[in-house]
Design an enzyme around this catalytic site. Structure first.
Site, PDB file in Angstrom:
ATOM      1  N   GLU A  68       4.340  -1.668  -4.445  1.00  0.00           N
ATOM      2  CA  GLU A  68       3.099  -0.894  -4.526  1.00  0.00           C
ATOM      3  C   GLU A  68       2.257  -1.373  -5.711  1.00  0.00           C
ATOM      4  O   GLU A  68       1.034  -1.428  -5.632  1.00  0.00           O
ATOM      5  CB  GLU A  68       3.399   0.587  -4.689  1.00  0.00           C
ATOM      6  N   LYS A 126      -3.188   9.284  -0.437  1.00  0.00           N
ATOM      7  CA  LYS A 126      -2.483   7.998  -0.420  1.00  0.00           C
ATOM      8  C   LYS A 126      -2.088   7.709   1.036  1.00  0.00           C
ATOM      9  O   LYS A 126      -0.935   7.853   1.428  1.00  0.00           O
ATOM     10  CB  LYS A 126      -1.260   8.061  -1.332  1.00  0.00           C
TER      11      LYS A 126
END
Length: 121
Positions: free
Chosen positions: A23, A100
């Site tokens: 990420e 997200k």
């Protein structure tokens, strides 16, 4: 005193937040919604931007935070965004939602988000 709501929704910014290394490496888009409680009465009466929140400058400030130093949790990111909003002159409280939509979840989903509400001290 009257309180009004200034809302900015759907601010999409590429950031590198997350618990996992991938990420941080690749990053992903985060979407931010904010609602600010403030009085817009003086701005309306004077038709002067200096008496209200400049939402263009607000968007730039929030985007800089999202694109800036990475954090593990979107909860932490939301706190940083809320603090920036509360630092603006005349803002009494804020609601911040950080979405997200590309979170690393093994199931099919549309979105994951954290919403916080904070008030000026």
């Amino acid at each position: 005193m009257d309180t009004d709501l200034i809302t900015l929704t759907g601010l999409r910014v590429h950031g590198r937040h997350g618990v996992f290394d991938f990420e941080r490496d690749a990053g992903q888009d985060f979407i931010v919604d904010v609602s600010l409680r403030t009085s817009t009465a003086l701005a309306a009466a004077t038709d002067d931007l200096k008496h209200t929140v400049d939402y263009g400058a607000l968007a730039d400030s929030l985007a800089e935070i999202v694109a800036g130093d990475p954090v593990d949790l979107i909860e932490t990111l939301a706190e940083r965004l809320a603090a920036a909003c509360l630092a603006l002159n005349g803002v009494d409280s804020v609601q911040v939602t950080v979405h997200k939509p590309q979170a690393p979840i093994n199931q099919r989903f549309a979105d994951v988000a954290v919403t916080i509400e904070r008030s000026a001290p």
